[in-house]
Structures are given as C-alpha cells and as structure tokens.
Scaffold this motif. Sequence first.
Motif, short mmCIF file in Angstrom:
data_model
loop_
_atom_site.label_atom_id
_atom_site.label_comp_id
_atom_site.label_asym_id
_atom_site.label_seq_id
_atom_site.Cartn_x
_atom_site.Cartn_y
_atom_site.Cartn_z
N VAL A 138 46.06 42.99 39.79
CA VAL A 138 46.22 44.17 40.64
C VAL A 138 44.90 44.50 41.35
N SER A 139 43.80 44.46 40.62
CA SER A 139 42.48 44.76 41.21
C SER A 139 42.12 43.73 42.27
N TYR A 140 42.45 42.48 42.00
CA TYR A 140 42.20 41.42 42.99
C TYR A 140 43.05 41.63 44.24
N SER A 141 44.32 41.97 44.04
CA SER A 141 45.22 42.17 45.18
C SER A 141 44.73 43.29 46.09
N ILE A 142 44.22 44.36 45.49
CA ILE A 142 43.73 45.49 46.28
C ILE A 142 42.54 45.09 47.15
N ASN A 143 41.69 44.18 46.62
CA ASN A 143 40.47 43.79 47.33
C ASN A 143 40.57 42.41 47.96
N ARG A 144 41.76 41.81 47.94
CA ARG A 144 41.90 40.41 48.34
C ARG A 144 41.47 40.16 49.79
N ALA A 145 41.90 40.99 50.70
CA ALA A 145 41.58 40.77 52.12
C ALA A 145 40.08 40.78 52.35
N ALA A 146 39.39 41.75 51.74
CA ALA A 146 37.94 41.84 51.91
C ALA A 146 37.22 40.66 51.27
N ILE A 147 37.71 40.22 50.11
CA ILE A 147 37.09 39.09 49.41
C ILE A 147 37.24 37.81 50.23
N ARG A 148 38.46 37.55 50.70
CA ARG A 148 38.70 36.32 51.44
C ARG A 148 37.97 36.30 52.78
N ALA A 149 37.79 37.46 53.36
CA ALA A 149 37.07 37.52 54.64
C ALA A 149 35.66 36.96 54.49
N VAL A 150 35.07 37.17 53.31
CA VAL A 150 33.72 36.68 53.06
C VAL A 150 33.75 35.25 52.52
N VAL A 151 34.62 35.00 51.52
CA VAL A 151 34.67 33.69 50.87
C VAL A 151 35.07 32.60 51.85
N TRP A 152 35.96 32.90 52.77
CA TRP A 152 36.42 31.90 53.73
C TRP A 152 35.54 31.83 54.98
N ASP A 153 34.52 32.63 55.02
CA ASP A 153 33.58 32.60 56.14
C ASP A 153 32.55 31.51 55.88
N GLU A 154 32.57 30.47 56.69
CA GLU A 154 31.67 29.33 56.48
C GLU A 154 30.21 29.71 56.65
N GLN A 155 29.95 30.83 57.32
CA GLN A 155 28.57 31.26 57.53
C GLN A 155 28.05 32.10 56.36
N ALA A 156 28.94 32.53 55.47
CA ALA A 156 28.53 33.38 54.35
C ALA A 156 27.78 32.56 53.31
N SER A 157 26.75 33.14 52.73
CA SER A 157 25.98 32.46 51.69
C SER A 157 26.75 32.54 50.37
N GLN A 158 26.35 31.71 49.42
CA GLN A 158 26.99 31.72 48.11
C GLN A 158 26.80 33.06 47.42
N GLN A 159 25.62 33.66 47.59
CA GLN A 159 25.37 34.97 46.99
C GLN A 159 26.32 36.02 47.57
N GLU A 160 26.56 35.96 48.87
CA GLU A 160 27.47 36.91 49.51
C GLU A 160 28.90 36.72 49.01
N GLN A 161 29.27 35.47 48.77
CA GLN A 161 30.62 35.19 48.27
C GLN A 161 30.80 35.73 46.86
N VAL A 162 29.80 35.52 46.01
CA VAL A 162 29.87 36.03 44.64
C VAL A 162 29.89 37.56 44.64
N THR A 163 29.05 38.16 45.48
CA THR A 163 28.99 39.63 45.55
C THR A 163 30.34 40.20 45.99
N ALA A 164 30.97 39.56 46.97
CA ALA A 164 32.28 40.02 47.43
C ALA A 164 33.32 39.92 46.32
N SER A 165 33.24 38.84 45.53
CA SER A 165 34.21 38.63 44.45
C SER A 165 34.04 39.65 43.33
#
Length: 468
Positions: free
Chosen positions: A229-256
């Motif tokens: 449920v918590s993932y679903s609520i934040n899923r759009a924001a998380i994927r926007a960063v994780v699927w961004d090829e320009q995002a750093s690994q630290q940014e992806q972890v922080t978003a998650s």
Amino acid sequence: MNASLGWSTLLWLALGVAAIGLRWRMKRPGVGLVAAYLIYLAWIHWIPALLYLLPWYWPLNSTEIVTLGFKQSLVGVAGFVLGVVGFSVWRRPAGVSPEADAVPAALTDQRLPVLFFWLGMFSYFVLTPLLGRSPTIGAAATVLSNLIYAGVLLLWWQAGQTGRTLTRLLLLLLAGVWPLITVSGQGFLGAGLTLPTLLFLFIARTARRPALLVLAGLGMVYLAMSIAVSYSINRAAIRAVVWDEQASQQEQVTASLAIFEQFQWLDIHNNEHLDRIDMHTNQNHLVGLAVQRLSQGINEYVYGRTLADAVIMLVPRVLWPDKPIRVGGSAYVSQFTGVIFGGSTSVGMGQIMEFYVNFGVIGVFLGMLLLGMIITALDEASAHALQQSNWFEFSLWYVPALSLLQTGNNMVTLVAGFMASWLVIYGMMKLWLPHHKQDASVWIALPKRSYHRRKWTSSGNALRSSRR
C-alpha cells in the motif's frame, strides 16, 4: 454482503489450507513451492475478493463481475489442490532408492551454494542491466539472476548443518532489504517480496514445528500488504526517478526510501488503502469480464491457441529471429476483456483466465490439476536433492519451478522461463563436470515406493528414518 461470494471465499481458503495440511500430515518432502503458488494465487484472487465482502467498502469494479471471475478461480484452486493431493498420495510412502543415494561428489561440493549466490548477484547487478534487452542472452542472464534464490536457501540449509548463526542472520537481513533493492533498481516491488517469501516458506517447510511459524506468517502477510500500500501511494514519484536515466544511484535509493519515510500500516477501514489493493491485485475482475464476453458471444473460445504459443516460444529467437511470439504485452487480455491498457503496460492473463478462454470451466479445472501435479513433483524433487546435499540437482528443479509461480502471467511466459532456466543450469552442470560424463546425467530424483518413512529435522540435516 454477497452470500455467494462469501461462501466461495471460505471454500477457497479451506481448499488451500487442506492441501498444505494434508501434505504435512502425510510427511511429504517439500521446500515450499506448493505453498508459494497458493499464496501468489491468493494474492490476485482471494484477497481482492475479501474486499468485496466488507460492508463499508465501495468497490472499484462490479461485484457481479468480480464474483463471476472469482468462482472460476475457485474451480482452479480445486483442480490445483486435487493435483497436489493426488500426486502426494500416488508417491506415498516416501523412501529413497539405493541407486538414487549414489550422488557424485562433484554435485555435493560445499562451495556450490556460495557460487550460486554470488553468480546470481553478479548477474542481477551487472549482466542483466547490460544484456537484458537481448532476447536469448537476456533470458540466460535472468536465469542466472534467479540463482540468488537457490543460493540463499542452500546457504540457509548449510548454516543449519554447521551451526553458523551469523550466516543466517545476514541472510535474514538481505531478505529484509531486498524489496528496497528491487524498487530502487527497477521500480518494481513484487520481485523484491519474492526473496523473503521464498525464504520464509523454506524455513517453515523444513522446520520441526512449522505450526509455530503460522502467527509469524500472518504478521508477514500484514507487513507485506502494508508495504504494498505504501509503495502504491508513492509509486509514480518513485518510478519517475528510478526510470530516469539521468538520475544518480543515490537519488534512486532516496526516492525508494519514500516507502518507509511515508509508511502507512494497512487500515481495512481506509478506503484509499483498499482501493490500492483492488486496483493493483484484482485479477477476478478481468477473469469475470472474459467469462461474461464469452457467454454473450462477443468472443469465442480459442481452443488451445494461446497454449500453442507456449510451444512456439520454446524455439530460441537466435534460431528463429522473426518468431512471432513475444513475452509481455497486454494484447490477449485486451482481446478477451475489452479493456484497453497503455502501450507500455504489460498485463498477463494468469492461468485461470487463460485456461478458461481456451476450454472453459473444464479447461480451468484440468489445467490447474496438471499444474498442481507438476509443481508438487518439482517441490518433492527439490527436497529430495536437498536431503542428499545435491546442490546442482536442487537448483535444476527449484529455479525453473520459480517461473511457474507467476500466477498472473501467460503460459508462454511460464514455459519459456522454465525451459530457459532448466537448460542454463543443466549447461552449468555440464561445465562443472567436464571429465565425468556419467556424473552429468540428470534424473528427477523423486522418492520411490518403499517401507521407510522420513522426517525432516529442524537443524537441516538430511532425515531421520523409521521403519513402519
């Protein structure tokens, strides 16, 4: 409350519990594959159906359509349970033949579990990102990634034999953080919950008193649903960063980490939480639409056409570059349900819908019965190899079986995954035994009939035997 749906959910649950309980009472060997399939099937059929029994919940879909689809899942689980129990009775009592006891030393090499684990890690973090888009090579990389699961289970088993408590604690820690790893790396939660689920079921299946783990299992289900449920609520924001090829690994972890920073415990009185579960797990609605459209004559039964695709899929694309069958997509689901999905969205039929659109109710029952027998056979084959410390044979059956646990996918995906896994691991075994042709022969070491009954031991040692 829909009385028909209510009785159906009770019967569904009773059948699932009976299958697991009967196998335990019959002392059948296993490593948790049967229970895993039932849990994954319940996740997309039984749990969503429960939501429609809550008097305060205003459902997203038609209760009539959901009930129609859930009843087909009830037929399916009845067939699956009959296959599980039927196979268990047919193979009973358990024993080990003298010829099966002669395991080549190379296959019991104590380094293999560690090798499987690190090879799986390397493939997940390095090979799959680099080669994943190549059809044949990418499939092999995915298979090697799945060795993580076999490696973790075998290391847990080894640690029980040698009393390495620290190893077990580290494995539990890995299983706990694995969902965060998959979300930050891929943007998907489902794959992350696989490792803790399989490890827990393996522990429960090989423990001396698994009944004591039932409460812990219920707690894990509640925690998993809260995380979902918590993932679903934040899923759009998380994927926007994780699927961004320009995002750093630290940014992806922080978003998650938003899953845990904004964590919400599941509240069954919170309609937003229930909507999230209904929206992302309810396969009953799609099955019900397919059943309705067939009954109204909008669609026609395809009589094995989608199953034939699974046979075609067995031919490697490297040998047939223009092969018309591809894994993924939502074409079949849209065809049979009338629901149109976004171009990048992949939605599978699941076994219940696929068997139904091919051969109707009898197809659901017989297809799931056969699947129940196959998964039970693989469960027992894996357990038998584990009893003999035959690490390669364990992986040869356990890793391909994981492909069959995809309850929401098309059969073409399941068959392709199973065969790719078996061939890759068999090839690894041949490479491991370059000078021992007789050692490279492969057998399904299912227990043969005898007058010996065997019991698991909690420490992970082979078994205790007692003559009846």
